[in-house]
Design a protein around this motif. Structure first.
Motif, PDB file in Angstrom:
ATOM      1  N   GLN A  97       4.495   1.344 -12.416  1.00  0.00           N
ATOM      2  CA  GLN A  97       5.233   1.349 -11.150  1.00  0.00           C
ATOM      3  C   GLN A  97       4.320   1.628  -9.962  1.00  0.00           C
ATOM      4  O   GLN A  97       4.498   1.059  -8.875  1.00  0.00           O
ATOM      5  CB  GLN A  97       6.347   2.389 -11.211  1.00  0.00           C
ATOM      6  CG  GLN A  97       7.534   1.978 -12.065  1.00  0.00           C
ATOM      7  CD  GLN A  97       8.536   3.096 -12.239  1.00  0.00           C
ATOM      8  OE1 GLN A  97       8.206   4.278 -12.080  1.00  0.00           O
ATOM      9  NE2 GLN A  97       9.774   2.748 -12.571  1.00  0.00           N
ATOM     10  N   VAL A  98       3.341   2.511 -10.159  1.00  0.00           N
ATOM     11  CA  VAL A  98       2.408   2.844  -9.081  1.00  0.00           C
ATOM     12  C   VAL A  98       1.631   1.598  -8.657  1.00  0.00           C
ATOM     13  O   VAL A  98       1.500   1.309  -7.455  1.00  0.00           O
ATOM     14  CB  VAL A  98       1.442   3.970  -9.512  1.00  0.00           C
ATOM     15  CG1 VAL A  98       0.370   4.189  -8.448  1.00  0.00           C
ATOM     16  CG2 VAL A  98       2.212   5.255  -9.767  1.00  0.00           C
ATOM     17  N   PHE A  99       1.125   0.852  -9.615  1.00  0.00           N
ATOM     18  CA  PHE A  99       0.338  -0.342  -9.287  1.00  0.00           C
ATOM     19  C   PHE A  99       1.214  -1.411  -8.631  1.00  0.00           C
ATOM     20  O   PHE A  99       0.785  -2.090  -7.690  1.00  0.00           O
ATOM     21  CB  PHE A  99      -0.327  -0.889 -10.552  1.00  0.00           C
ATOM     22  CG  PHE A  99      -1.474  -0.052 -11.036  1.00  0.00           C
ATOM     23  CD1 PHE A  99      -2.752  -0.245 -10.547  1.00  0.00           C
ATOM     24  CD2 PHE A  99      -1.272   0.952 -11.975  1.00  0.00           C
ATOM     25  CE1 PHE A  99      -3.813   0.517 -10.982  1.00  0.00           C
ATOM     26  CE2 PHE A  99      -2.326   1.733 -12.419  1.00  0.00           C
ATOM     27  CZ  PHE A  99      -3.603   1.517 -11.910  1.00  0.00           C
ATOM     28  N   VAL A 100       2.447  -1.550  -9.117  1.00  0.00           N
ATOM     29  CA  VAL A 100       3.357  -2.532  -8.516  1.00  0.00           C
ATOM     30  C   VAL A 100       3.701  -2.140  -7.088  1.00  0.00           C
ATOM     31  O   VAL A 100       3.657  -2.964  -6.161  1.00  0.00           O
ATOM     32  CB  VAL A 100       4.633  -2.669  -9.368  1.00  0.00           C
ATOM     33  CG1 VAL A 100       5.660  -3.550  -8.660  1.00  0.00           C
ATOM     34  CG2 VAL A 100       4.308  -3.262 -10.737  1.00  0.00           C
ATOM     35  N   ALA A 101       4.046  -0.841  -6.892  1.00  0.00           N
ATOM     36  CA  ALA A 101       4.405  -0.376  -5.552  1.00  0.00           C
ATOM     37  C   ALA A 101       3.222  -0.482  -4.594  1.00  0.00           C
ATOM     38  O   ALA A 101       3.379  -0.852  -3.425  1.00  0.00           O
ATOM     39  CB  ALA A 101       4.906   1.069  -5.621  1.00  0.00           C
ATOM     40  N   ALA A 102       2.016  -0.161  -5.096  1.00  0.00           N
ATOM     41  CA  ALA A 102       0.822  -0.263  -4.245  1.00  0.00           C
ATOM     42  C   ALA A 102       0.577  -1.708  -3.834  1.00  0.00           C
ATOM     43  O   ALA A 102       0.194  -1.985  -2.687  1.00  0.00           O
ATOM     44  CB  ALA A 102      -0.383   0.297  -4.987  1.00  0.00           C
ATOM     45  N   PHE A 103       0.812  -2.636  -4.744  1.00  0.00           N
ATOM     46  CA  PHE A 103       0.627  -4.051  -4.415  1.00  0.00           C
ATOM     47  C   PHE A 103       1.673  -4.507  -3.402  1.00  0.00           C
ATOM     48  O   PHE A 103       1.358  -5.231  -2.450  1.00  0.00           O
ATOM     49  CB  PHE A 103       0.712  -4.896  -5.682  1.00  0.00           C
ATOM     50  CG  PHE A 103       0.580  -6.371  -5.435  1.00  0.00           C
ATOM     51  CD1 PHE A 103      -0.664  -6.938  -5.206  1.00  0.00           C
ATOM     52  CD2 PHE A 103       1.706  -7.199  -5.417  1.00  0.00           C
ATOM     53  CE1 PHE A 103      -0.797  -8.303  -4.966  1.00  0.00           C
ATOM     54  CE2 PHE A 103       1.591  -8.558  -5.179  1.00  0.00           C
ATOM     55  CZ  PHE A 103       0.333  -9.107  -4.954  1.00  0.00           C
ATOM     56  N   ARG A 104       2.915  -4.069  -3.581  1.00  0.00           N
ATOM     57  CA  ARG A 104       3.977  -4.485  -2.668  1.00  0.00           C
ATOM     58  C   ARG A 104       3.773  -3.904  -1.265  1.00  0.00           C
ATOM     59  O   ARG A 104       4.194  -4.486  -0.279  1.00  0.00           O
ATOM     60  CB  ARG A 104       5.338  -4.058  -3.230  1.00  0.00           C
ATOM     61  CG  ARG A 104       5.669  -4.732  -4.553  1.00  0.00           C
ATOM     62  CD  ARG A 104       6.980  -4.262  -5.122  1.00  0.00           C
ATOM     63  NE  ARG A 104       8.124  -4.791  -4.369  1.00  0.00           N
ATOM     64  CZ  ARG A 104       9.383  -4.687  -4.771  1.00  0.00           C
ATOM     65  NH1 ARG A 104       9.667  -4.071  -5.907  1.00  0.00           N
ATOM     66  NH2 ARG A 104      10.359  -5.186  -4.038  1.00  0.00           N
ATOM     67  N   ASN A 105       3.115  -2.736  -1.197  1.00  0.00           N
ATOM     68  CA  ASN A 105       2.878  -2.089   0.100  1.00  0.00           C
ATOM     69  C   ASN A 105       1.456  -2.320   0.609  1.00  0.00           C
ATOM     70  O   ASN A 105       0.978  -1.588   1.475  1.00  0.00           O
ATOM     71  CB  ASN A 105       3.135  -0.579  -0.013  1.00  0.00           C
ATOM     72  CG  ASN A 105       4.568  -0.262  -0.366  1.00  0.00           C
ATOM     73  OD1 ASN A 105       5.454  -1.078  -0.170  1.00  0.00           O
ATOM     74  ND2 ASN A 105       4.797   0.938  -0.901  1.00  0.00           N
ATOM     75  N   ARG A 106       0.782  -3.330   0.064  1.00  0.00           N
ATOM     76  CA  ARG A 106      -0.643  -3.523   0.350  1.00  0.00           C
ATOM     77  C   ARG A 106      -0.921  -3.759   1.832  1.00  0.00           C
ATOM     78  O   ARG A 106      -2.021  -3.465   2.309  1.00  0.00           O
ATOM     79  CB  ARG A 106      -1.188  -4.683  -0.477  1.00  0.00           C
ATOM     80  CG  ARG A 106      -0.560  -6.028  -0.167  1.00  0.00           C
ATOM     81  CD  ARG A 106      -0.999  -7.086  -1.184  1.00  0.00           C
ATOM     82  NE  ARG A 106      -0.438  -8.403  -0.889  1.00  0.00           N
ATOM     83  CZ  ARG A 106       0.792  -8.780  -1.193  1.00  0.00           C
ATOM     84  NH1 ARG A 106       1.612  -7.919  -1.795  1.00  0.00           N
ATOM     85  NH2 ARG A 106       1.226  -9.986  -0.912  1.00  0.00           N
ATOM     86  N   ASN A 107       0.046  -4.274   2.575  1.00  0.00           N
ATOM     87  CA  ASN A 107      -0.173  -4.575   3.994  1.00  0.00           C
ATOM     88  C   ASN A 107       0.176  -3.417   4.913  1.00  0.00           C
ATOM     89  O   ASN A 107      -0.009  -3.510   6.128  1.00  0.00           O
ATOM     90  CB  ASN A 107       0.652  -5.806   4.388  1.00  0.00           C
ATOM     91  CG  ASN A 107       0.187  -7.065   3.677  1.00  0.00           C
ATOM     92  OD1 ASN A 107      -1.010  -7.239   3.443  1.00  0.00           O
ATOM     93  ND2 ASN A 107       1.122  -7.941   3.320  1.00  0.00           N
TER      94      ASN A 107
END
Length: 604
Positions: free
Chosen positions: A269-279
């Motif tokens: 979940q951390v990696f997914v959330a970090a990718f979704r919030n990358r901008n």
């Protein structure tokens, strides 16, 4: 009378204050575990005995299964070696699944019991197949070039692999659950119990060595002299005793409560959330990242870790996209696939930081796989006589470093570690990463020594015109004890690297990932065994046109192979791997203490 009653009540209150609970652990009835009643060294002994009996059964299989595949099931040498490494690799890779099951759903205790039953069933089926001639190929001399040996096939082949992979499932569950269940019997935050836990990991290896020593002598001798059915039967009895011994400690154990949530999913979940919030831009102040409110009750049940300036790209998983903090803490809070706690992010950083260490240990298991396959084949061509009337089975050769380890482990734990502790200030004498590094160097040296010994063995065969010798009837005039040098060095490497890895992964893992993190070790070994299968095929393919035998490791006659070049190649690869490990280990940051613990300690 009133005064006596007040004194009695005061005594009861004082006794109640003295009762210490084992944090996060329960007894077998689901009540809070008591430190003075549950856990500690007495229960660890039961777990060590269980692990010893498990390895008593498993070691003989691991080192002699290649011989069983080639001599009874009539696989070619390279094919038999690949089947062994595939089995070993599957056993270790399944540890990931079993660790998740233990941490998330059924607890480590139940995982051990269920896995033990699977392993017992696997050995029982192997015993049945080895006993009845109708379930295996007809006997023939695999070294007779004029006779074609029938290879196991059809339903008998299915029976064989069902038994093996039932055993693999059971072995995987025991490997991940037993060591961590044993470590659960100690409190890491209690200095006395923390030292006892370090001793526990060392003596766990001692139990493995004692079980292995019996296995590599007694059970291997039974397999070679009384029959494979008797050998597998004794292993079945050993696993049954292991289950009984372990279950007898139920009233005494501190039992880890399954979390009910999948810890691996939380990391993903951390990696997914970090990718979704990358901008999204990172806040300059880390305190603006999302974390649930901390209070006294939450601190007891929930882990809190301080923010670290590592892998900052993962911090984007904790960026609050909703300006109203109160809205975040309502039941309709954003999904964890979009917003994660700081502690959850820090746990992901810990796991990410351990991955390079994990990857650098795969090559060592690649080397170990050769000692369990090709080195046993080497020994089968050599003189195994100790006296005129007694011969040591080649598969028993690894008992030599194990006997040494049985002697050196108590010396290391009771003498060397305390001395090193005085100089380094580290409770374990040297750090976990230093210990792992020593083992990696020794594995490279072991492969170099193996190459030298193989040169000598083939030289003897060439000098005596015995390159086509049949080891069953005509062993080479060179003692099999020459192989003890490579086993001896690798045995010491085991003491440092594998025990160091278990301690490292357990100590660094987040609270909910103890079993899952220790399966890093078994996963490393799994990948090493699978890599061995791949490397053997690649080496044979790359060298098939430059050797008469069709490859360095091809064919049924090990005297015609170029095993010395293969060992030398592995030694060089191991040395390169160690250099990479040093680079990675110097940059690793050990995990911080819980911020709640830090706050409490500062108040004291």
């Amino acid at each position: 009378m009133q005064q006596n009653l007040e004194l009695a009540e005061g005594k009861v209150e004082w006794m109640q204050e003295k009762v210490e609970y084992a944090e996060g652990k329960v007894d077998w009835k689901g009540r809070k575990a008591l430190k003075h009643k549950h856990g500690g060294r007495k229960t660890a002994l039961l777990i060590q005995a269980t692990f010893g009996f498990d390895n008593l059964a498993y070691f003989a299989l691991a080192v002699n299964l290649g011989t069983y595949f080639s001599s009874v099931m009539h696989f070619q040498i390279a094919e038999a070696a690949n089947h062994v490494t595939n089995f070993m690799g599957t056993s270790y890779i399944l540890s990931i699944l079993m660790a998740v099951v233990a941490d998330t759903w059924i607890s480590r205790f139940k995982t051990v019991v269920i896995s033990g039953c699977f392993e017992f069933l696997g050995y029982a089926l192997l015993t049945v197949q080895a006993h009845f001639p109708s379930l295996k190929p007809p006997y023939c001399n695999i070294y007779d070039k004029n006779f074609h040996c029938e290879q196991v096939s059809g339903n008998n082949s299915v029976f064989l692999f069902i038994a093996l992979y039932l055993l693999a499932i059971g072995s995987a569950g025991l490997k991940v659950s037993l060591p961590t269940h044993g470590a659960d019997q100690f409190d890491e935050k209690d200095p006395k119990e923390a030292r006892q836990m370090s001793t526990y990991f060392n003596t766990l290896l001692l139990a493995v060595c004692i079980g292995g020593a019996v296995s590599l002598t007694f059970i291997v001798w039974i397999q070679d002299n009384k029959g494979w059915d008797w050998g597998f039967g004794v292993s079945s009895v050993a696993i049954f005793l292991a289950i009984v011994i372990f279950a007898s400690g139920l009233p005494l154990y501190r039992i880890h409560v399954a979390q009910g949530t999948n810890p691996i999913i939380e990391i993903i979940q951390v990696f997914v959330a970090a990718f979704r919030n990358r901008n999204l831009p990172l806040p300059e102040d880390p305190s603006q990242l999302y974390e649930i409110e901390r209070d006294k009750e939450a601190a007891l049940e929930t882990e809190f870790l301080p923010h670290r300036e590592l892998y900052r790209f993962l911090d984007k998983a904790a960026i609050k996209t909703t300006p109203n903090i109160a809205q975040i803490e309502t039941p309709r809070a954003p999904s964890q696939w979009k917003l994660c706690r700081v502690t959850q992010v820090e746990n992901a950083k810990i796991i990410l930081g351990m991955v390079p260490i994990f990857l650098c240990t795969i090559i060592m298991t690649l080397c170990l796989a050769q000692l369990q396959t090709f080195s046993v084949q080497q020994g089968s061509t050599m003189d195994t006589s100790i006296t005129n009337s007694f011969k040591i089975p080649p598969a028993s050769l690894p008992v030599l470093p194990i006997v040494f380890l049985i002697i050196i482990i108590p010396v290391y734990d009771r003498i060397v570690v305390p001395i090193l502790r005085k100089f380094t200030g580290v409770p374990t004498g040297i750090t976990h990463l230093q210990r792992i590094g020593v083992g990696l160097v020794l594995s490279s040296i072991s492969m170099a020594v193996a190459a030298i010994v193989e040169v000598k063995r083939k030289g003897v065969a060439r000098d005596h015109n015995m390159l086509d010798a049949q080891p069953v009837t005509q062993p080479l005039p060179i003692s099999t004890f020459w192989l003890s040098f490579q086993y001896f060095i690798f045995g010491i490497a085991d003491l440092f690297t594998y025990v160091g890895l278990l301690e490292f992964f357990y100590s660094q893992a987040p609270k909910g990932l103890k079993s899952t993190s220790t399966c890093f070790l078994w996963s490393s070994m799994a990948l090493g065994y699978f890599l061995s299968t791949i490397v053997v095929k690649i080496v044979n393919s790359a060298t098939k046109n430059i050797t008469e035998s069709g490859g360095w490791l091809a064919g049924d006659n090990i005297n015609r192979n170029h095993l010395n070049l293969f060992f030398l190649f592995l030694s060089g690869v191991s040395l390169i791997n160690f250099c990479i490990y040093v680079f990675v280990a110097r940059r690793y940051k050990y995990r911080p203490e819980s911020s709640v613990d830090t706050d409490d300690n500062s108040k004291e």
